[in-house]
Write a protein that holds these residues in place. Structure first.
Motif, short mmCIF file in Angstrom:
data_model
loop_
_atom_site.label_atom_id
_atom_site.label_comp_id
_atom_site.label_asym_id
_atom_site.label_seq_id
_atom_site.Cartn_x
_atom_site.Cartn_y
_atom_site.Cartn_z
N TYR A 80 71.90 36.05 57.19
CA TYR A 80 70.67 36.48 57.83
C TYR A 80 70.47 37.96 57.50
O TYR A 80 71.39 38.77 57.65
N CYS B 35 59.12 39.72 60.65
CA CYS B 35 59.55 38.45 60.06
C CYS B 35 58.42 37.79 59.27
O CYS B 35 58.64 37.30 58.16
N PRO C 206 58.43 31.01 60.10
CA PRO C 206 58.69 31.94 61.20
C PRO C 206 58.57 31.27 62.56
O PRO C 206 57.56 30.62 62.86
N LEU D 184 62.64 34.28 63.71
CA LEU D 184 63.45 34.02 62.53
C LEU D 184 62.74 33.05 61.59
O LEU D 184 61.80 32.35 61.97
N LEU E 38 65.88 35.17 57.64
CA LEU E 38 65.33 36.44 58.12
C LEU E 38 65.36 36.43 59.63
O LEU E 38 65.17 35.38 60.25
N ILE E 39 65.56 37.59 60.23
CA ILE E 39 65.47 37.66 61.68
C ILE E 39 64.98 39.03 62.12
O ILE E 39 65.44 40.06 61.60
N LYS E 40 64.02 39.03 63.00
CA LYS E 40 63.63 40.23 63.72
C LYS E 40 64.14 40.06 65.14
O LYS E 40 63.67 39.18 65.86
#
Length: 266
Positions: free
Chosen positions: A212, A218, A236, A245, A258-260
């Protein structure tokens, strides 16, 4: 959480096996703003992904027959040879026996009993990734596995990992992974293990580790990735208490996410 104060059993390196180095560099440069620094002609095309002059990962050509493009997570070890013996004793397989990488360190690569590939890095001159837990850098590692119970037993035996099981509805349980001495206070998790669901197994999914990368937006990073040829696995999505994510495959087929937000809050 991940830190660069590496202790045995925590992620300390990450590299991508790619069929086309130039294409991989172009993609990840467009998505994350990374640059590429070759390790030199003696490295066979291997080189470092960097962000603001700090190493955030690496990329090299596929070297194993029949290998497909993938990210490989490396975990810290103080003795790669001893770890190789522990892997075999716990039912795993040695794919690449322990070997020195010039004076940088010593590596070995393995397959766990459920079929997931991973590796270890015994630091020499190179201690590992130079930055983590910042935007566009590694912030979590995750194992999707065909047998979560067997995977937990294996990695506990090899790395002395402990687990905090988090129910996620129905029969789904997410195991947050911690290594002895990793993190601070209660914030010791550096990854997760999740059982592949029946529908994924039926579709042919196999065990795999994937990274990740933390992002500030994101949706925007997801759009950049798909605009440059990535394939969507999970669009997302909001994860309550964690963040937002998404999961993709790069143009060569290597999965990443991906992660915010904070993955340790699973």
């Amino acid at each position: 959480m991940l830190t660069t104060n590496y202790v045995p059993g925590t992620p300390n390196w990450l590299d991508l096996g790619a069929p086309d180095i130039d294409a991989a560099v172009a993609f990840y440069s467009a998505v994350f703003g990374w640059s590429f620094q070759s390790a030199g002609p003696e490295a066979g095309g291997y080189g470092m992904f960097q962000l603001d002059g700090r190493t955030v990962g690496a990329v090299g050509p596929l070297t194993e027959e029949g290998a497909s493009s993938a990210w490989t997570a490396y975990f810290q070890t103080s003795d790669a040879d001893a770890t190789a013996k522990a892997v075999e004793q716990a039912g795993g397989a040695v794919r690449v026996p322990p070997m020195d990488v010039f004076t940088a360190g010593r590596l070995a690569a393995f397959t766990d009993p459920t079929g997931a590939d991973f590796a270890v890095w015994q630091p020499g001159d190179s201690k590992g990734l130079e930055t983590v837990m910042e935007p566009n850098t590694l912030c979590w590692t995750e194992l999707y596995t065909t047998d979560a119970a067997a995977a937990r037993d294996f990695y506990r035996s090899v790395f002395s990992w402990s687990y905090q099981d988090m129910p996620m509805g129905g029969d789904l349980v997410y195991s947050v992974v911690s290594a002895p001495g990793g993190g601070q206070g209660d914030d010791t998790g550096h990854g997760g293990i999740m059982q592949l669901q029946k529908e994924h197994l039926a579709a042919g999914s196999t065990s795999e580790w994937h990274p990740y990368f933390g992002v500030t937006d994101c949706d925007a990073t997801f759009a950049a990735a798909t605009d440059h040829g990535a394939t969507v696995l999970i669009p997302p999505t909001d994860a309550p208490g964690v963040g937002r994510l998404a999961m993709l495959k790069d143009p060569a087929g290597a999965p990443f996410a991906l992660i915010k937000g904070d993955p340790t809050m699973v």
